[in-house]
Each structure stands twice: as C-alpha cells, then as structure tokens.
Motif scaffolding. Structure first.
Motif, PDB file in Angstrom:
ATOM      1  N   UNK A  82       1.193  -1.170   0.305  1.00 45.58           N
ATOM      2  CA  UNK A  82       0.009   0.165  -0.312  1.00 45.58           C
ATOM      3  C   UNK A  82       1.391   1.003   0.437  1.00 45.58           C
ATOM      4  N   UNK A  83       2.125   1.116  -0.425  1.00 49.26           N
ATOM      5  CA  UNK A  83       3.046   2.653  -1.064  1.00 49.26           C
ATOM      6  C   UNK A  83       3.038   2.625  -2.362  1.00 49.26           C
ATOM      7  N   UNK A  84       3.325   3.893  -2.712  1.00 45.31           N
ATOM      8  CA  UNK A  84       4.059   4.229  -3.842  1.00 45.31           C
ATOM      9  C   UNK A  84       5.470   3.801  -3.913  1.00 45.31           C
ATOM     10  N   UNK A  85       5.274   2.867  -5.261  1.00 41.59           N
ATOM     11  CA  UNK A  85       6.752   2.180  -5.217  1.00 41.59           C
ATOM     12  C   UNK A  85       7.917   3.146  -5.543  1.00 41.59           C
ATOM     13  N   UNK A  86       7.320   4.740  -6.909  1.00 45.72           N
ATOM     14  CA  UNK A  86       8.163   4.870  -7.367  1.00 45.72           C
ATOM     15  C   UNK A  86       8.760   6.053  -6.830  1.00 45.72           C
ATOM     16  N   UNK A  87       7.530   6.245  -5.442  1.00 47.42           N
ATOM     17  CA  UNK A  87       8.580   7.307  -4.563  1.00 47.42           C
ATOM     18  C   UNK A  87       9.908   6.590  -3.968  1.00 47.42           C
ATOM     19  N   UNK A  88       9.173   5.592  -2.789  1.00 53.97           N
ATOM     20  CA  UNK A  88       9.740   4.622  -2.167  1.00 53.97           C
ATOM     21  C   UNK A  88      10.670   4.664  -2.347  1.00 53.97           C
ATOM     22  N   UNK A  89      11.404   4.252  -3.799  1.00 54.84           N
ATOM     23  CA  UNK A  89      12.970   3.784  -4.141  1.00 54.84           C
ATOM     24  C   UNK A  89      13.425   4.509  -4.428  1.00 54.84           C
ATOM     25  N   UNK A  90      13.267   5.869  -4.828  1.00 52.12           N
ATOM     26  CA  UNK A  90      13.972   7.200  -4.918  1.00 52.12           C
ATOM     27  C   UNK A  90      13.970   7.949  -3.485  1.00 52.12           C
ATOM     28  N   UNK A  91      12.638   7.714  -3.059  1.00 52.95           N
ATOM     29  CA  UNK A  91      13.127   8.187  -1.007  1.00 52.95           C
ATOM     30  C   UNK A  91      14.121   7.307  -0.736  1.00 52.95           C
ATOM     31  N   UNK A  92      14.159   5.606  -0.940  1.00 53.45           N
ATOM     32  CA  UNK A  92      15.351   5.542  -0.114  1.00 53.45           C
ATOM     33  C   UNK A  92      16.479   6.155  -0.306  1.00 53.45           C
ATOM     34  N   UNK A  93      16.893   5.896  -1.936  1.00 51.36           N
ATOM     35  CA  UNK A  93      18.493   6.256  -2.290  1.00 51.36           C
ATOM     36  C   UNK A  93      18.494   7.379  -2.366  1.00 51.36           C
ATOM     37  N   UNK A  94      17.559   8.411  -2.315  1.00 54.57           N
ATOM     38  CA  UNK A  94      17.879   9.920  -1.829  1.00 54.57           C
ATOM     39  C   UNK A  94      18.214  10.195  -0.758  1.00 54.57           C
ATOM     40  N   UNK A  95      17.771   9.171   0.693  1.00 58.45           N
ATOM     41  CA  UNK A  95      18.624   9.394   1.871  1.00 58.45           C
ATOM     42  C   UNK A  95      19.139   8.600   2.445  1.00 58.45           C
ATOM     43  N   UNK A  96      19.535   7.821   1.718  1.00 54.56           N
ATOM     44  CA  UNK A  96      20.623   6.440   1.778  1.00 54.56           C
ATOM     45  C   UNK A  96      21.741   7.295   0.888  1.00 54.56           C
ATOM     46  N   UNK A  97      22.102   7.915   0.363  1.00 52.75           N
ATOM     47  CA  UNK A  97      22.767   9.021  -0.481  1.00 52.75           C
ATOM     48  C   UNK A  97      23.196   9.952   0.757  1.00 52.75           C
ATOM     49  N   UNK A  98      22.846  10.866   1.146  1.00 49.65           N
ATOM     50  CA  UNK A  98      22.635  11.844   2.234  1.00 49.65           C
ATOM     51  C   UNK A  98      23.179  11.431   3.386  1.00 49.65           C
ATOM     52  N   UNK A  99      22.950  10.160   3.618  1.00 45.95           N
ATOM     53  CA  UNK A  99      23.259   9.537   5.035  1.00 45.95           C
ATOM     54  C   UNK A  99      24.374   8.790   5.498  1.00 45.95           C
ATOM     55  N   UNK A 100      24.621   7.587   3.908  1.00 42.09           N
ATOM     56  CA  UNK A 100      26.134   7.530   4.041  1.00 42.09           C
ATOM     57  C   UNK A 100      26.974   8.417   3.561  1.00 42.09           C
ATOM     58  N   UNK A 101      26.214   9.708   3.144  1.00 36.93           N
ATOM     59  CA  UNK A 101      27.998  10.874   3.367  1.00 36.93           C
ATOM     60  C   UNK A 101      28.025  10.977   4.893  1.00 36.93           C
ATOM     61  N   UNK A 102      26.634  11.556   4.898  1.00 37.58           N
ATOM     62  CA  UNK A 102      27.194  12.075   6.541  1.00 37.58           C
ATOM     63  C   UNK A 102      28.522  11.153   7.164  1.00 37.58           C
ATOM     64  N   UNK A 103      27.470   9.436   7.272  1.00 41.73           N
ATOM     65  CA  UNK A 103      28.223   8.319   7.885  1.00 41.73           C
ATOM     66  C   UNK A 103      29.861   8.532   7.209  1.00 41.73           C
ATOM     67  N   UNK A 104      30.443   8.363   6.047  1.00 38.52           N
ATOM     68  CA  UNK A 104      32.106   8.730   5.350  1.00 38.52           C
ATOM     69  C   UNK A 104      32.146   9.585   5.774  1.00 38.52           C
ATOM     70  N   UNK A 105      31.761  10.750   6.235  1.00 29.77           N
ATOM     71  CA  UNK A 105      32.478  12.199   7.152  1.00 29.77           C
ATOM     72  C   UNK A 105      32.629  11.801   8.204  1.00 29.77           C
ATOM     73  N   UNK A 106      31.775  10.994   9.041  1.00 29.81           N
ATOM     74  CA  UNK A 106      31.837  11.043  10.656  1.00 29.81           C
ATOM     75  C   UNK A 106      33.284  10.096  10.359  1.00 29.81           C
ATOM     76  N   UNK A 107      32.958   8.937   9.808  1.00 23.49           N
ATOM     77  CA  UNK A 107      34.191   8.147   9.880  1.00 23.49           C
ATOM     78  C   UNK A 107      35.434   7.844  10.150  1.00 23.49           C
ATOM     79  N   UNK A 108      36.641   9.293   9.118  1.00 22.04           N
ATOM     80  CA  UNK A 108      37.464   9.737   9.456  1.00 22.04           C
ATOM     81  C   UNK A 108      37.628  10.521  10.610  1.00 22.04           C
TER      82      UNK A 108
END
Length: 300
Positions: A82-108
């Motif tokens: 019961x979700x909009x699949x096309x919105x869900x996939x891009x939301x996870x991808x975009x938020x994943x890009x931002x969150x992993x970017x922060x993690x890749x900066x915080x790690x070192x």
C-alpha cells in the motif's frame, strides 16, 4: 495473484546495477567498521562512541531497506504493497545517499584514530565513499527515467523534503555528543547557560523532523486526499513556513554558541551550524516552491 520473476533485460538496467553495487559496498563497509580493533577507534569502548553507533546504524539500516527493495523488485511483489513504489525507491536512494555521505565524513573525522596506521580502517573509509557513490548513482538513474516512472519524490520539491529529513536525523547524534561533552566540562551545572539553548534547539529540530516525516509518509502512502482534513498543498506550505522560522531561530542559537565557545566543542558546533544552514536553505526553497504552486493554482 501470480508472482513474476524479473526479466533478463531488467538485470542490466542502470537502476538494478547501481542498487546491487550499493548493497555490496554497504555490506563491505559495515563489516569492516564492525571488525575494527579498539585501538583503531578514538573511543576504545564502542558503546560510548556515539558517532560509531550512528554510522553503523546508518549502513545497516539502509542496507536492509535496499535489500528489501531489491528482493521485492525481483519477485514483482511491490504491486501488493500500500505504498507508492516509485516514490519509495527514490526516497530510500536519496536519503541513503545523504545519510551514508554523513557517515563517510564522520568515520575518518570523529570515529577513527589516525595514530596507528592500518589497512583495515583505510579500506573501511574507501568502502564508505563507494557506498555514497552507489546511492548517488541510483538517484541519478531513477531521475533519468521517464516522468511517469519517477514520482513526486524525484522532483526538486521531493528531494528538498528528503534533505529536511536528513538534517533532522543528523541532529540526533550531534545533540547526544554535544550534551555529553557539555556535562564533561562542568558536571555540576551541565555546561551553564548552554543547556537551555541545547534543549530549545533539539525541540525545534524534533518538531521540524516530525513535520517532514509526516509529509513524506503521506506522499509515500498516497493518502493525501483520503485522510488529510486540509488541502495538502497548503499544509505543505505551512510546514515549510514553520520549518523556515524554527531553523532561523536554531541558526541564531548555533552562531551564538560558535562565537561564545571556541574551545572543546567548537568542531561539533561548527558541524551543527553547517547542517542547520543547509536544512534552512532546503526549507526556504521548498517554501518558495509551495507558494509558487499555490499562486499558479489560484490563478488557474
């Protein structure tokens, strides 16, 4: 209902390939970081390292989400959700890009101890950067699809809402680490006049985060016209206006703290100020888009 298997030509599509790459890089990243020896970390006790916990949660959480999306896409089961699949996939991808970017900066910067040079921490940092690139590639591949396949969250207003959520999520470990450092400076008073500013700021961040999450949830569930008692576009404009006002107050507090305290916590405060500034710009641009849309509809 019959379950269809993914066709062979879909296995070579850009979205499928970069999503698979994101899974592989994410798995390698949290495996390497989780296997680091205590001497490789700034804080020897992992349970006391707020940023290590935040980074590990980010990689594991988005690896799990991406894996679920990958499996559902392969077995063609997403049409039953019961979700909009096309919105869900891009939301996870975009938020994943931002969150992993922060993690890749915080790690070192905040997690690794650079004094003992080792190949494993370096490999973990490289894998973290590759994970960011994979998620960015997935967003780029989705946005390159035809308009009817992208969904609202792939548009600029949708991406801005994802940035707003990212800013709110970043404040959680920042607040915990800043509060810990403040109490360490002055355990008897908890840091003096800075305590009320911290609690005011975290209250503003939480309210804005809840509003952004509610907006994204309504869009993903495609239930704006069914459960929303107010016109959804006007509600989004109101949320954006409140976000602008609240983050303006938070920006003033952050800048004041940076100017008043140049010791101990200055790195955390500068990082918080930068994230607050980016999120404020996202709310401001989103509010301008909402006003433009309302004006076009009123004149149309």
């Amino acid at each position: 209902m019959a379950v269809l298997v993914l066709e062979a030509r879909d296995c070579t599509s850009p979205v499928f390939l970069v999503r698979t790459l994101a899974l592989l890089c994410g798995c390698v990243t949290f495996s390497l970081v989780g296997s680091l020896e205590p001497e490789h970390l700034r804080e020897r006790e992992r349970r006391h390292n707020t940023f290590w916990i935040a980074c590990m949660f980010t990689w594991c959480f988005f690896f799990t989400l991406t894996l679920l999306i990958h499996v559902l896409n392969v077995i063609q089961f997403h049409s039953l959700l019961p979700v909009s699949w096309k919105n869900l996939t891009v939301t996870v991808a975009a938020l994943g890009a931002l969150m992993t970017l922060s993690a890749s900066v915080l790690l070192p910067w905040r997690v690794l101890d650079h004094r003992p040079t080792s190949a494993r921490p370096l490999a973990a940092a490289v894998a973290a950067c590759l994970t960011v690139l994979a998620y960015c590639g997935e967003v780029w591949a989705i946005r390159g699809q035809p308009q009817e396949q992208r969904g609202y969250m792939a548009s600029l207003p949708g991406v801005l809402k994802i940035v707003q959520c990212w800013g709110g999520f970043q404040m959680i470990p920042l607040f915990l680490e800043t509060m810990t450092a403040t109490q360490a400076r002055d355990p008897s008073t908890g840091g003096g006049v800075h305590v009320w500013q911290l609690w005011v700021s975290v209250g503003l961040y939480n309210v804005c985060l809840l509003m952004s999450l509610a907006s994204v949830a309504v869009i993903l569930c495609d239930c704006a016209g069914r459960f929303c008692p107010f016109p959804f576009d006007r509600l989004l404009a109101g949320f954006s206006l409140l976000g602008v006002l609240f983050y303006m107050v938070a920006t003033v507090i952050c800048v004041t703290n940076v100017l008043q305290d140049v010791e101990n916590r200055s790195g955390l405060l500068i990082m918080e100020t930068v994230i607050v500034g980016i999120t404020l710009m996202a709310y401001t641009v989103d509010f301008s888009f909402s006003i433009k849309q309302l004006c076009e509809r009123s004149h149309g």
